[in-house]
Design an enzyme around this catalytic site. Structure first.
Site, PDB file in Angstrom:
ATOM      1  N   LEU A  35     -10.974  12.799  29.300  1.00 33.52           N
ATOM      2  CA  LEU A  35     -10.392  11.490  28.392  1.00 33.52           C
ATOM      3  C   LEU A  35     -11.635  10.644  28.032  1.00 33.52           C
ATOM      4  O   LEU A  35     -11.299   9.411  28.118  1.00 33.52           O
ATOM      5  CB  LEU A  35      -9.476  10.636  29.365  1.00 33.52           C
ATOM      6  N   CYS A  52      -1.495  12.397  33.902  1.00 37.67           N
ATOM      7  CA  CYS A  52      -2.597  11.559  34.622  1.00 37.67           C
ATOM      8  C   CYS A  52      -1.797  11.381  35.938  1.00 37.67           C
ATOM      9  O   CYS A  52      -0.823  11.248  36.231  1.00 37.67           O
ATOM     10  CB  CYS A  52      -2.535  10.185  33.727  1.00 37.67           C
ATOM     11  N   GLY A  73      -4.081  22.184  17.439  1.00 35.93           N
ATOM     12  CA  GLY A  73      -4.995  21.390  18.140  1.00 35.93           C
ATOM     13  C   GLY A  73      -6.515  22.397  18.156  1.00 35.93           C
ATOM     14  O   GLY A  73      -7.261  22.099  17.467  1.00 35.93           O
TER      15      GLY A  73
END
Length: 303
Positions: free
Chosen positions: A73, A129, A264
């Site tokens: 991230l 997360c 993606g």
């Protein structure tokens, strides 16, 4: 020609092809290859409350049918995105989906307030997360945790909230029902599958974090199956993703139940992949004589 417009939880996309979070940055780099306004939408790189440097390298490993990543991230933080990246995106005619990650429900709520006030079109909540208050368990692995963060995001957002589901669970429909019950306007799936690659000579994992998320063509059949299961379990619309690299892949995902799709990992091998997928999908619609691409959604005929 078929009408390519689709509606995703009240947000109209000019076409059903978007790009997945973490694979397209904030659009600047790919804008050098083509006009990103051709796409239905962009889910921006995952945002966190504060800037993150991400994980140590190596954090990318190629696999025979895709790639593993443990980027961690890396991003400039939500405030920097609003100040520097969102204005640039708003120069393009494209739906902006802000992907967010947090470690507490409060962090999700704060980001939702900031981003919806800044004028994004939709918020995509990453529930893969860890929840620090629940001993590090990922929000997406337990229905009650997924529901909790969804409810907080909805309470603090003025725009539709889409929840991104993890495939690393026993029953993805259980999580989908939980977030729908907590008010999610849509769901997106799948996130990456957890994988590992080992260097036989050094006997060490290639990724410094040992494991990472698998994406690319190898995960397409898993993604199609999970989208189909979720479509039969909930009423909210689905943004389908995972291994899409052709118009046929996109059509499969829509037939399984997706209202729109996201390209993606394919963009790493071919920067033009999202536009090519769109053009191939248009050709499929025309060849089948469809008046609207929406006729594909959920039209699979199981045996």
């Amino acid at each position: 020609m078929a009408d390519m417009r689709v509606n995703l939880c009240g947000v109209e996309l000019k076409n059903p092809v978007t790009v997945a979070s973490g694979t397209f940055g904030f659009g600047r780099e790919y804008g050098a290859f083509f006009d990103i306004s051709r796409l239905g939408g962009i889910s921006v790189k995952g945002l966190t409350p504060l800037p993150r440097n991400g994980n140590p390298s190596p954090r990318i490993a190629e696999t025979p049918m895709g790639m593993l990543n443990s980027v961690g991230l890396q991003n400039p933080g939500v405030d920097a995105f609003i100040a520097h990246e969102l204005p640039e995106l708003r120069r393009h005619d494209i739906t902006v989906i802000a992907n967010i990650s947090g470690n507490t429900p409060e962090e999700y709520g704060e980001m939702c307030e900031k981003l919806s006030a800044a004028g994004v079109d939709m918020i995509e909540v990453n529930i893969s997360c860890p929840n620090v208050k629940a001993g590090g368990l990922a929000y997406g692995t337990r229905p009650e945790l997924a529901a909790e963060v969804t409810a907080v995001a909805k309470a603090h957002s003025a725009v539709p909230v889409m929840v991104k589901l993890s495939p690393n669970v026993t029953d993805v429909t259980e999580i989908a029902r939980a977030v729908e019950g907590a008010g999610a306007d849509a769901v997106s799936l799948i996130n990456t599958l957890r994988g590992m690659v080992i260097d036989v000579k050094t006997r060490r994992p290639i990724l410094k974090m040992n494991t990472g998320g698998l994406s690319g063509p190898a995960v397409l059949p898993v993604a199609v199956r999970m989208v189909w299961e979720v479509h039969n379990a909930v009423k909210v619309p689905i943004l389908g993703m995972g291994g899409i690299s052709s118009g046929s892949d996109a059509a499969q995902m829509m037939l399984a139940g997706a209202s729109a799709v996201a390209v993606g990992a394919a963009t790493f091998a071919d920067p033009f992949a999202p536009v090519r997928v769109l053009e191939e999908l248009e050709a499929i619609c025309d060849a089948q004589g469809l008046k609207s691409v929406t006729e594909l959604t959920g039209a699979v005929q199981p045996w």
